[in-house]
Design an enzyme around this catalytic site. Sequence first.
Site, mmCIF file in Angstrom:
data_model
loop_
_atom_site.group_PDB
_atom_site.id
_atom_site.type_symbol
_atom_site.label_atom_id
_atom_site.label_comp_id
_atom_site.label_asym_id
_atom_site.label_seq_id
_atom_site.Cartn_x
_atom_site.Cartn_y
_atom_site.Cartn_z
ATOM 1 N N ARG A 111 0.821 -1.213 0.000
ATOM 2 C CA ARG A 111 0.000 0.000 0.000
ATOM 3 C C ARG A 111 0.856 1.265 0.000
ATOM 4 O O ARG A 111 0.336 2.378 0.022
ATOM 5 C CB ARG A 111 -0.928 0.015 1.221
ATOM 6 C CG ARG A 111 -1.882 -1.132 1.232
ATOM 7 C CD ARG A 111 -3.009 -0.981 2.212
ATOM 8 N NE ARG A 111 -3.784 -2.212 2.232
ATOM 9 C CZ ARG A 111 -4.725 -2.519 1.354
ATOM 10 N NH1 ARG A 111 -5.034 -1.669 0.397
ATOM 11 N NH2 ARG A 111 -5.382 -3.659 1.432
ATOM 12 N N THR A 121 11.126 -3.845 1.407
ATOM 13 C CA THR A 121 10.320 -4.779 2.183
ATOM 14 C C THR A 121 10.850 -6.198 1.987
ATOM 15 O O THR A 121 11.885 -6.405 1.353
ATOM 16 C CB THR A 121 8.819 -4.603 1.845
ATOM 17 O OG1 THR A 121 8.054 -5.413 2.722
ATOM 18 C CG2 THR A 121 8.494 -4.972 0.403
ATOM 19 N N LYS A 166 15.388 -6.498 3.549
ATOM 20 C CA LYS A 166 15.766 -5.517 4.578
ATOM 21 C C LYS A 166 17.211 -5.682 5.046
ATOM 22 O O LYS A 166 17.835 -4.732 5.482
ATOM 23 C CB LYS A 166 14.801 -5.587 5.765
ATOM 24 C CG LYS A 166 13.428 -5.025 5.413
ATOM 25 C CD LYS A 166 12.516 -4.898 6.616
ATOM 26 C CE LYS A 166 11.191 -4.295 6.173
ATOM 27 N NZ LYS A 166 10.264 -4.075 7.281
ATOM 28 N N ASN A 179 14.649 -0.259 6.112
ATOM 29 C CA ASN A 179 13.435 -0.220 5.284
ATOM 30 C C ASN A 179 13.366 1.029 4.405
ATOM 31 O O ASN A 179 12.428 1.182 3.632
ATOM 32 C CB ASN A 179 12.175 -0.321 6.160
ATOM 33 C CG ASN A 179 11.841 0.997 6.833
ATOM 34 O OD1 ASN A 179 12.713 1.836 7.062
ATOM 35 N ND2 ASN A 179 10.584 1.190 7.154
ATOM 36 N N ASP A 209 10.625 1.711 10.756
ATOM 37 C CA ASP A 209 9.547 0.858 11.292
ATOM 38 C C ASP A 209 9.284 1.138 12.774
ATOM 39 O O ASP A 209 8.141 1.247 13.207
ATOM 40 C CB ASP A 209 9.923 -0.626 11.141
ATOM 41 C CG ASP A 209 9.680 -1.146 9.730
ATOM 42 O OD1 ASP A 209 8.892 -0.538 8.983
ATOM 43 O OD2 ASP A 209 10.302 -2.169 9.369
ATOM 44 N N GLY A 267 8.241 -11.908 19.263
ATOM 45 C CA GLY A 267 8.926 -12.051 17.978
ATOM 46 C C GLY A 267 10.357 -11.555 18.079
ATOM 47 O O GLY A 267 10.685 -10.732 18.953
ATOM 48 N N ARG A 300 9.591 -17.709 19.696
ATOM 49 C CA ARG A 300 9.529 -19.172 19.548
ATOM 50 C C ARG A 300 10.939 -19.767 19.657
ATOM 51 O O ARG A 300 11.182 -20.667 20.422
ATOM 52 C CB ARG A 300 8.903 -19.466 18.173
ATOM 53 C CG ARG A 300 8.556 -20.876 17.911
ATOM 54 C CD ARG A 300 7.746 -20.981 16.644
ATOM 55 N NE ARG A 300 8.472 -20.457 15.474
ATOM 56 C CZ ARG A 300 7.983 -20.414 14.247
ATOM 57 N NH1 ARG A 300 6.759 -20.833 14.013
ATOM 58 N NH2 ARG A 300 8.693 -19.935 13.240
ATOM 59 N N ARG A 355 17.078 -16.369 19.388
ATOM 60 C CA ARG A 355 16.995 -15.118 18.623
ATOM 61 C C ARG A 355 16.582 -13.950 19.523
ATOM 62 O O ARG A 355 17.053 -12.827 19.359
ATOM 63 C CB ARG A 355 16.008 -15.251 17.467
ATOM 64 C CG ARG A 355 16.443 -16.258 16.420
ATOM 65 C CD ARG A 355 15.465 -16.283 15.268
ATOM 66 N NE ARG A 355 15.662 -15.166 14.346
ATOM 67 C CZ ARG A 355 14.792 -14.848 13.380
ATOM 68 N NH1 ARG A 355 13.676 -15.542 13.232
ATOM 69 N NH2 ARG A 355 15.032 -13.846 12.568
ATOM 70 N N TYR A 390 -2.109 -6.241 9.420
ATOM 71 C CA TYR A 390 -3.361 -5.492 9.282
ATOM 72 C C TYR A 390 -4.235 -6.195 8.241
ATOM 73 O O TYR A 390 -3.793 -7.144 7.596
ATOM 74 C CB TYR A 390 -3.098 -4.028 8.894
ATOM 75 C CG TYR A 390 -2.204 -3.865 7.700
ATOM 76 C CD1 TYR A 390 -0.828 -3.727 7.854
ATOM 77 C CD2 TYR A 390 -2.726 -3.859 6.410
ATOM 78 C CE1 TYR A 390 0.009 -3.605 6.760
ATOM 79 C CE2 TYR A 390 -1.892 -3.723 5.316
ATOM 80 C CZ TYR A 390 -0.533 -3.601 5.484
ATOM 81 O OH TYR A 390 0.277 -3.491 4.400
HETATM 82 P P1 NDP Z 1 10.473 -12.486 10.024
HETATM 83 O O1 NDP Z 1 10.275 -13.625 9.095
HETATM 84 O O2 NDP Z 1 11.751 -11.748 10.035
HETATM 85 O O3 NDP Z 1 10.222 -13.002 11.545
HETATM 86 C C1 NDP Z 1 9.122 -13.791 11.824
HETATM 87 C C2 NDP Z 1 8.947 -13.876 13.352
HETATM 88 O O4 NDP Z 1 7.706 -14.525 13.619
HETATM 89 C C3 NDP Z 1 10.017 -14.708 14.069
HETATM 90 O O5 NDP Z 1 10.191 -14.173 15.352
HETATM 91 C C4 NDP Z 1 9.370 -16.094 14.116
HETATM 92 O O6 NDP Z 1 9.858 -16.903 15.164
HETATM 93 C C5 NDP Z 1 7.953 -15.703 14.397
HETATM 94 N N1 NDP Z 1 6.928 -16.673 13.989
HETATM 95 C C6 NDP Z 1 6.590 -17.046 12.735
HETATM 96 N N2 NDP Z 1 5.519 -17.857 12.755
HETATM 97 C C7 NDP Z 1 5.175 -18.006 14.064
HETATM 98 C C8 NDP Z 1 4.158 -18.721 14.732
HETATM 99 N N3 NDP Z 1 3.283 -19.459 14.053
HETATM 100 N N4 NDP Z 1 4.091 -18.637 16.087
HETATM 101 C C9 NDP Z 1 4.978 -17.894 16.776
HETATM 102 N N5 NDP Z 1 5.976 -17.186 16.202
HETATM 103 C C10 NDP Z 1 6.060 -17.248 14.853
HETATM 104 O O7 NDP Z 1 9.216 -11.522 9.711
HETATM 105 P P2 NDP Z 1 9.143 -9.945 10.043
HETATM 106 O O8 NDP Z 1 9.689 -9.742 11.401
HETATM 107 O O9 NDP Z 1 9.689 -9.167 8.916
HETATM 108 O O10 NDP Z 1 7.552 -9.675 10.029
HETATM 109 C C11 NDP Z 1 6.711 -10.086 11.109
HETATM 110 C C12 NDP Z 1 5.302 -9.518 10.887
HETATM 111 O O11 NDP Z 1 5.302 -8.091 10.986
HETATM 112 C C13 NDP Z 1 4.705 -9.836 9.514
HETATM 113 O O12 NDP Z 1 3.352 -10.220 9.697
HETATM 114 C C14 NDP Z 1 4.800 -8.532 8.769
HETATM 115 O O13 NDP Z 1 3.784 -8.409 7.790
HETATM 116 C C15 NDP Z 1 4.606 -7.520 9.881
HETATM 117 N N6 NDP Z 1 5.179 -6.176 9.608
HETATM 118 C C16 NDP Z 1 4.342 -5.089 9.616
HETATM 119 C C17 NDP Z 1 4.832 -3.819 9.407
HETATM 120 C C18 NDP Z 1 3.895 -2.647 9.436
HETATM 121 O O14 NDP Z 1 4.289 -1.527 9.021
HETATM 122 N N7 NDP Z 1 2.693 -2.794 9.925
HETATM 123 C C19 NDP Z 1 6.271 -3.556 9.147
HETATM 124 C C20 NDP Z 1 7.078 -4.778 9.182
HETATM 125 C C21 NDP Z 1 6.529 -6.026 9.392
HETATM 126 P P3 NDP Z 1 11.197 -17.780 14.981
HETATM 127 O O15 NDP Z 1 12.345 -16.836 15.186
HETATM 128 O O16 NDP Z 1 11.080 -18.812 16.039
HETATM 129 O O17 NDP Z 1 11.136 -18.343 13.583
#
Ligand code: NDP
Length: 282
Positions: free
Chosen positions: A15, A67, A71, A92, A108, A133, A158, A162, A227
């Site tokens: 968006r 994105t 990153k 970003n 961010d 996370g 999880r 990390r 969102y």
């Molecule tokens: P990453 O892939 O870098 O990290 C994913 C994280 O989610 C890790 O901590 C991972 O844990 C954890 N995870 C994934 N699946 C699960 C689950 N089922 N249960 C518990 N933990 C889980 O992704 P990002 O950090 O880049 O993005 C995370 C979210 O934030 C996304 O949904 C993204 O769309 C959103 N976002 C929104 C923004 C906004 O402006 N609103 C900006 C940036 C991101 P593990 O380390 O154990 O794998």
Amino acid sequence: MDLYCVMGNPVEHSRSPRIHARFAELCGQQLDYGRRLVPVGAFAKGVAAFRREAAERGEAARGCNVTVPFKFDAAALAQHTSERAVLAQAVNTLRFEEDGSIYADNTDGIGLVNDIVQNAAVPLAGRAVLLIGAGGAAAGVLGPLLDAGVSRLVVANRSVDRAIALVQRHAALALGHGAALEAWPLDAVPGDFDVVVNATASSLAGDAVPVRAEVLRPGALAIDLMYGPAAAGFMAWAEAHGAIARDGLGMLVEQAAEAFALWRGVRPPAAQVLAELRAELG
Ligand code: NDP
């Protein structure tokens, strides 16, 4: 014409073009902001092509947003990097300077803080915050949350390793602010919190909220960085447990506003654009 874009893979869902076009309109700025799908592993080539193609048309590429999954590549491409992007180890926003060099930032975290403090009107100073996370998004928001003056910040993930790595990297910043900073596994988070931030991809994956509801203090703010329909499960969970639920749309608009200010030297009316976007999305 000054050109900007968002680079990612995938990128068609973004968006950002809509948000920046509206910022430009409201601020009387002449610019064009597009989307560029970049092949995985070819981020540097994607940036070079964007700049070259603009120059060939007699236009100027001035910067881009970055994105998933670039990153970390973006951080490696820059000659100058903001302190907050160095701490996050993720970028970003890139600004292409007149001398050809690249400045990198991560907006961010400040976007999330501005959304919580200004749009949701929830103060962060002195508050206990749970950050769920430890991926790219969590890395980007941890430093700015500490800068906002929280008193306690728990990072739960999880893969607890990390979370520990993220906490160690921010230990000096937390110490400087007098904040308690801890890492815990998801199922062992101690205590309850004023603000709970879900920065995992659990909502994206359609999975359950990965922490127990007892982490929510009565009236806590519970915010998912996701969102749209994917955030609905988290929001329903939060409301069912007496919290104020919020999605990540405000953060999206606020991080864009920070990037726009970095590029153009003008702060756009983010709250107005957020309200318009919410009305559009129903
Ligand atoms: P990453 O892939 O870098 O990290 C994913 C994280 O989610 C890790 O901590 C991972 O844990 C954890 N995870 C994934 N699946 C699960 C689950 N089922 N249960 C518990 N933990 C889980 O992704 P990002 O950090 O880049 O993005 C995370 C979210 O934030 C996304 O949904 C993204 O769309 C959103 N976002 C929104 C923004 C906004 O402006 N609103 C900006 C940036 C991101 P593990 O380390 O154990 O794998």
